[in-house]
Design a protein around this motif. Sequence first.
Motif, mmCIF file in Angstrom:
data_model
loop_
_atom_site.group_PDB
_atom_site.id
_atom_site.type_symbol
_atom_site.label_atom_id
_atom_site.label_comp_id
_atom_site.label_asym_id
_atom_site.label_seq_id
_atom_site.Cartn_x
_atom_site.Cartn_y
_atom_site.Cartn_z
ATOM 1 N N LYS A 209 -2.348 -3.481 1.230
ATOM 2 C CA LYS A 209 -3.221 -4.362 1.986
ATOM 3 C C LYS A 209 -4.490 -4.675 1.207
ATOM 4 C CE LYS A 209 -5.356 -4.956 6.529
ATOM 5 N NZ LYS A 209 -5.590 -4.333 7.859
ATOM 6 N N TRP A 210 -4.985 -3.672 0.458
ATOM 7 C CA TRP A 210 -6.216 -3.852 -0.314
ATOM 8 C C TRP A 210 -5.975 -3.488 -1.780
ATOM 9 C CZ3 TRP A 210 -8.786 -6.661 2.722
ATOM 10 C CH2 TRP A 210 -8.946 -6.371 4.077
ATOM 11 N N PRO A 211 -5.409 -4.379 -2.561
ATOM 12 C CA PRO A 211 -5.148 -4.088 -3.979
ATOM 13 C C PRO A 211 -6.395 -3.681 -4.765
ATOM 14 C CG PRO A 211 -3.985 -6.071 -3.295
ATOM 15 C CD PRO A 211 -4.912 -5.707 -2.176
ATOM 16 N N GLN A 212 -7.536 -4.303 -4.444
ATOM 17 C CA GLN A 212 -8.777 -3.989 -5.155
ATOM 18 C C GLN A 212 -9.136 -2.514 -4.990
ATOM 19 O OE1 GLN A 212 -10.908 -6.451 -6.718
ATOM 20 N NE2 GLN A 212 -12.194 -4.802 -7.469
ATOM 21 N N ARG A 213 -9.017 -2.007 -3.769
ATOM 22 C CA ARG A 213 -9.336 -0.607 -3.508
ATOM 23 C C ARG A 213 -8.336 0.323 -4.177
ATOM 24 N NH1 ARG A 213 -14.446 0.554 -1.759
ATOM 25 N NH2 ARG A 213 -15.177 -1.114 -0.394
ATOM 26 N N TYR A 214 -7.082 -0.080 -4.202
ATOM 27 C CA TYR A 214 -6.053 0.726 -4.869
ATOM 28 C C TYR A 214 -6.385 0.892 -6.344
ATOM 29 C CZ TYR A 214 -1.535 2.084 -6.802
ATOM 30 O OH TYR A 214 -0.544 2.728 -7.483
ATOM 31 N N VAL A 215 -6.778 -0.215 -7.000
ATOM 32 C CA VAL A 215 -7.088 -0.175 -8.417
ATOM 33 C C VAL A 215 -8.289 0.733 -8.683
ATOM 34 C CG1 VAL A 215 -7.948 -1.561 -10.357
ATOM 35 C CG2 VAL A 215 -6.096 -2.436 -8.920
ATOM 36 N N ALA A 216 -9.328 0.615 -7.862
ATOM 37 C CA ALA A 216 -10.520 1.449 -8.042
ATOM 38 C C ALA A 216 -10.169 2.926 -7.933
ATOM 39 C CB ALA A 216 -11.578 1.080 -6.999
ATOM 40 N N ARG A 217 -9.329 3.247 -6.953
ATOM 41 C CA ARG A 217 -8.959 4.653 -6.757
ATOM 42 C C ARG A 217 -8.065 5.139 -7.893
ATOM 43 N NH1 ARG A 217 -5.900 7.065 -1.392
ATOM 44 N NH2 ARG A 217 -6.162 9.274 -1.887
ATOM 45 N N ALA A 218 -7.160 4.270 -8.364
ATOM 46 C CA ALA A 218 -6.273 4.644 -9.459
ATOM 47 C C ALA A 218 -7.057 4.936 -10.730
ATOM 48 C CB ALA A 218 -5.258 3.530 -9.708
ATOM 49 N N ILE A 219 -8.071 4.123 -11.010
ATOM 50 C CA ILE A 219 -8.892 4.340 -12.208
ATOM 51 C C ILE A 219 -9.645 5.658 -12.112
ATOM 52 C CG2 ILE A 219 -10.878 3.486 -13.525
ATOM 53 C CD1 ILE A 219 -9.995 0.638 -12.699
ATOM 54 N N SER A 220 -10.215 5.946 -10.942
ATOM 55 C CA SER A 220 -10.999 7.171 -10.780
ATOM 56 C C SER A 220 -10.139 8.427 -10.841
ATOM 57 C CB SER A 220 -11.759 7.134 -9.446
ATOM 58 O OG SER A 220 -10.869 7.216 -8.342
ATOM 59 N N GLN A 221 -8.865 8.321 -10.448
ATOM 60 C CA GLN A 221 -7.996 9.492 -10.440
ATOM 61 C C GLN A 221 -7.146 9.606 -11.700
ATOM 62 O OE1 GLN A 221 -5.803 10.204 -6.857
ATOM 63 N NE2 GLN A 221 -7.519 9.704 -5.518
ATOM 64 N N SER A 222 -7.061 8.536 -12.480
ATOM 65 C CA SER A 222 -6.256 8.573 -13.711
ATOM 66 C C SER A 222 -7.038 8.029 -14.903
ATOM 67 C CB SER A 222 -4.978 7.753 -13.515
ATOM 68 O OG SER A 222 -4.269 8.154 -12.385
ATOM 69 N N PRO A 223 -8.258 8.526 -15.154
ATOM 70 C CA PRO A 223 -9.068 7.945 -16.232
ATOM 71 C C PRO A 223 -8.456 8.099 -17.623
ATOM 72 C CG PRO A 223 -10.061 9.963 -15.423
ATOM 73 C CD PRO A 223 -8.965 9.629 -14.475
ATOM 74 N N LEU A 224 -7.785 9.231 -17.877
ATOM 75 C CA LEU A 224 -7.193 9.425 -19.201
ATOM 76 C C LEU A 224 -6.064 8.439 -19.458
ATOM 77 C CD1 LEU A 224 -7.092 13.289 -19.769
ATOM 78 C CD2 LEU A 224 -8.573 11.580 -20.823
#
Length: 237
Positions: A209-224
């Motif tokens: 529903k919110w792709p933007q939020r998904y991307v932000a969370r993915a970056i914060s949890q998978s920075p490496l």
Amino acid sequence: MPYFPVDDDMPFHPKVLAAGNEAMGLWARAGALCKKYATGGEVSTEMVLSLGTKRLADRLVKAGLWVVIDGGYRFHDWKQQAGNDEASVEKERIDRARAKNAARQKAWRERHASDNGVTNAPVTESPSPSPSPSDLTLTNESRPEVDASVSTDSGDLSPAMQALASQAGITSVPAVVEQIRKWTQRDVTPDVAVGIARHLLAKSKGDLKWPQRYVARAISQSPLEVQQHIDEGGLAA
């Protein structure tokens, strides 16, 4: 509407057989975008990573269908592929597109040249382990409200990447750029940010529903993972 013509002898051409079906899928999609946005047959590295992988691009190069250029690839013998009857019209469009893109990229780099604390040094802190796609899927309960007035910063995006951002549901490209900078200590252009966002969204399960939020969370949890994606592709600004 521009078209990307394909010769009827193409399916069994030796170069096509050498590249393989998967790589030819990248070739066809990239060709259509080159025609639509008048790139002169040039495909940026960011665009390649949005449509496929570097491995597939390298197969096209090895087969003789693409050649390596600064910042990406170019179709071999593009004028013949695009159609000689429109060569003069396309050249004018290409020149305008190149000049606009060069000015946009120069302006972006100048605005960020004075940023402090952003380097290409490795991350020293140990980030959280990379989550599985299912771990990142946002439930209805966890989805925050999004300001509908937020829009893509089209001034810093090439037309092709702007279209891809819109299709992916990315409402604020600058926010993605800042998230990448914060968690990976890498500075990237808006075009690269869109490519990374699409890369992460491709791993999601189900309709977001919110792709933007998904991307932000993915970056914060998978920075490496994101950092490796940037470094291996040479995508840092």
